[in-house]
Design an enzyme around this catalytic site. Sequence first.
Site, mmCIF file in Angstrom:
data_model
loop_
_atom_site.group_PDB
_atom_site.id
_atom_site.type_symbol
_atom_site.label_atom_id
_atom_site.label_comp_id
_atom_site.label_asym_id
_atom_site.label_seq_id
_atom_site.Cartn_x
_atom_site.Cartn_y
_atom_site.Cartn_z
ATOM 1 N N ASP A 162 -64.813 57.090 -2.454
ATOM 2 C CA ASP A 162 -63.967 56.479 -3.471
ATOM 3 C C ASP A 162 -62.686 57.289 -3.588
ATOM 4 O O ASP A 162 -62.287 57.994 -2.659
ATOM 5 C CB ASP A 162 -64.709 56.424 -4.813
ATOM 6 C CG ASP A 162 -64.290 55.222 -5.649
ATOM 7 O OD1 ASP A 162 -63.252 55.314 -6.332
ATOM 8 O OD2 ASP A 162 -64.985 54.195 -5.604
ATOM 9 N N HIS A 228 -60.961 55.683 -11.111
ATOM 10 C CA HIS A 228 -61.947 54.841 -10.424
ATOM 11 C C HIS A 228 -63.123 55.652 -9.895
ATOM 12 O O HIS A 228 -64.288 55.309 -10.120
ATOM 13 C CB HIS A 228 -61.251 54.094 -9.283
ATOM 14 C CG HIS A 228 -62.019 52.954 -8.719
ATOM 15 N ND1 HIS A 228 -63.011 53.108 -7.773
ATOM 16 C CD2 HIS A 228 -61.934 51.625 -8.946
ATOM 17 C CE1 HIS A 228 -63.500 51.922 -7.446
ATOM 18 N NE2 HIS A 228 -62.862 51.000 -8.132
ATOM 19 N N SER A 556 -66.584 46.876 -8.095
ATOM 20 C CA SER A 556 -66.658 48.336 -7.981
ATOM 21 C C SER A 556 -67.632 48.920 -8.978
ATOM 22 O O SER A 556 -68.253 49.958 -8.719
ATOM 23 C CB SER A 556 -65.281 48.955 -8.229
ATOM 24 O OG SER A 556 -64.453 48.853 -7.108
#
Length: 790
Positions: A162, A228, A556
């Site tokens: 990620d 994220h 996600s």
Amino acid sequence: MDYRRERLAVLLLFLTASLLATTTGVVAHNDNAPHRNYLIIVRKPYEYDQHVYKNVSSWHASLLSSVCDMAKEELAADPGALPRLIYSYRNVVNGFAARLSTDEVHRMSKMDWFVRAIPEKTYTLMTTHTPRVLGLTGPTIFNPGVWNRSNMGEGMIIGVLDGGISPGHPSFDGTGMPPPPAKWKGRCDFNGSACNNKLIGARSFYESAKWKWKGIDDPVLPIDESVHGTHVSSTAAGAFVPGANAMGSGIGTAAGMAPRAHLALYQVCFEDKGCDRDDILAAIDDAVDEGIDVLSMSLGDDSAGDFAADPIALGGFSSIMRGVFVCTAAGNNGPDPATVANEAPWLLTVAAATNDRRFVANVLLGDGAEISGESHYQPREYVSVQRPLVKDPGADGTCSNKSLLTADNVRGKIVLCHTGGDATNLEKGVMLRDAGADAFIIISPDFTGTVIQPKAHALPATQVEFLTAEKIEAYINSTQNPTAQLAFKGTEYGNRMSPVVAPFSSRGPSKQNQGIIKPDITGPGVNIIGGVPRPAGLAQPPNELAKKFDIMSGTSMAAPHISGIAALMKKAHPTWSPAAIKSAMMTTTDTRDHRRMPILDQDGKPANMFSLGAGFINPAKAMDPGLVYNLSAEDYIPYLCGLGYSNHEVNSIIHPAPPISCARLPVVQEKDLNYPSIAVILDQEPYVVKVNRAVTNVGRGKAVYVANVEAPASLSVTVMPDRLRFKKVNEVQAFTVTIGSSTGGPMEDGVVEGHLKWVSLKHVVRSPILVSSKKFFQGNSTATEPPQGR
């Protein structure tokens, strides 16, 4: 120094001299021409002489030196110039990444070892309460929950590819965690206070990315302020954090799906830049060597193309060969059809849906009507009284024109704004606050339907469904002095309409393998509270822990839920293959919501298999599925041959397995891959297709399963044999499903759906059946408008 990433200048120069002394026909050329990053695929069974080259890196360097002048690029033109070889891969592909000019690629294409040069490509990220919703905790002694049965994933290692991660976040506190298992060979590039028994690995892969993007310097610590990576990591394996909340909402104890599992973060994505293909391959290449059990990737590309060029597919296959479970996000390009990413059948592809939590903030109109809405931030000090209600003075109604948002127009008022225009909803909130507005109401886009994704705005706000806009505007037009007030009602649980498939969640059918239903499964991915370095939207959160958590939505967010559950299952069933775990998840899903009605799409209609896959994850049932559809890595090889891949392409995908020849293998058609779902196309006479499957008994010894088929009247479906008798655990039995048109002629319906259930006294093992009257695409990648499901 790690030979896999060492700078090879001295070695490369030595090899150049050696080759020039022994090789004829190598012509010098301009080394300063424009370069791009390429992935170079090397021919199999072309192998290197281990007596000459000490490792695969030096061998790849020799291949490169046979076509390139190996001096560094001119420092005057590029002060950061490095040797041409970027990565030398061991596991994910038989090849290397290098910087080359078009002339050098042309020269390379003439070499006997050369197969393919693939230009650089950038991939994108797919962007407290869920453990109980998913049944991990267990409410009673009679249902102890998945956590008790798996010791919360203790000893498992989840590798996350990620963006970066926030070191020192409370979700990654190692207090009470045991040391990582002896098999762990990775490293953490943070200092000792950030790395611990929870966060055992943190590395950054940027060697390819730095050639394209400024601001990625050497060395790079795996820190990323884009939030994220921290959010998905905490969702998969976050520690217990009491009092966690997002802007004061959803207060409770936060935890990942596998709170006792270890976490290894591999940064391959950079804020506002994306994720470079060659860095993704390098990270997976190392991760499978370092001892991970589960690989979680909330990134991809819905137009990634064939499996032989897709890093997720290539790296995923290498991973399953090592027994690593690979979980990926389906993508965020819904609700349009044929947008699903990560289509390879050895990957678990996860769609997103809502959970049963709502952050209620309704609108009370002056005429007494109440409009349902949601708000992430619900300030306690806000005085909820009727105030003047106005529409955006701009023509488009989006509140995007700052020059029109004057104090005369909005001060002390509640402003109605549509989503869209030239500003984000967060930016609109700032503009309205600065102009003195009291609050604002956001109308969601039409395509989002019933699913609302609230944000924390700079002033009090609520977000409502698109269908309510007409009602609110009609009220405003009905009176000279319209008023409204916001009624913040806090966090509510138990929404019986959930789960609902998210509008953004990418839909099938798959472009690369029409005989496989994608996505595979659905998990929670809407308004998920997870760890972040900082919250978005509000400068002053209400309390200290609110600065550490935020709400995010996307596939996600759904993928790490399933990744964590996979770690729990692998802990409970250490001998199960990745395919067995995948099958257990898919055949035990829920297809009905909390009302016991069919799960809905965002438009209020029943969700089809192109949006839902097999159904919504049910971890408790997945722990004890009864039967599984098992596959080894080798079982995918005849399937790849059946898709029409060349020998070189198949060998590239299955590297480092020994090379094969498709001509010497029995071809397995897509429909006959031993997958937990069934998809067939009835486009040719006699409009009958036979599908072969085999199931493995993972229950407790003797059992009898009876076939039960649910199918529409337009289909004829028979199963032979229709009864399976098992005498022992791990026994395998095969069966054939014959699917045809009930009329014997062409199907009138475009796409129809059904289910095959193997039913015993204890288990129901359900496989989705999807039947189409024609192919969705001509070939594997040329799109036509696919037929719509129900």
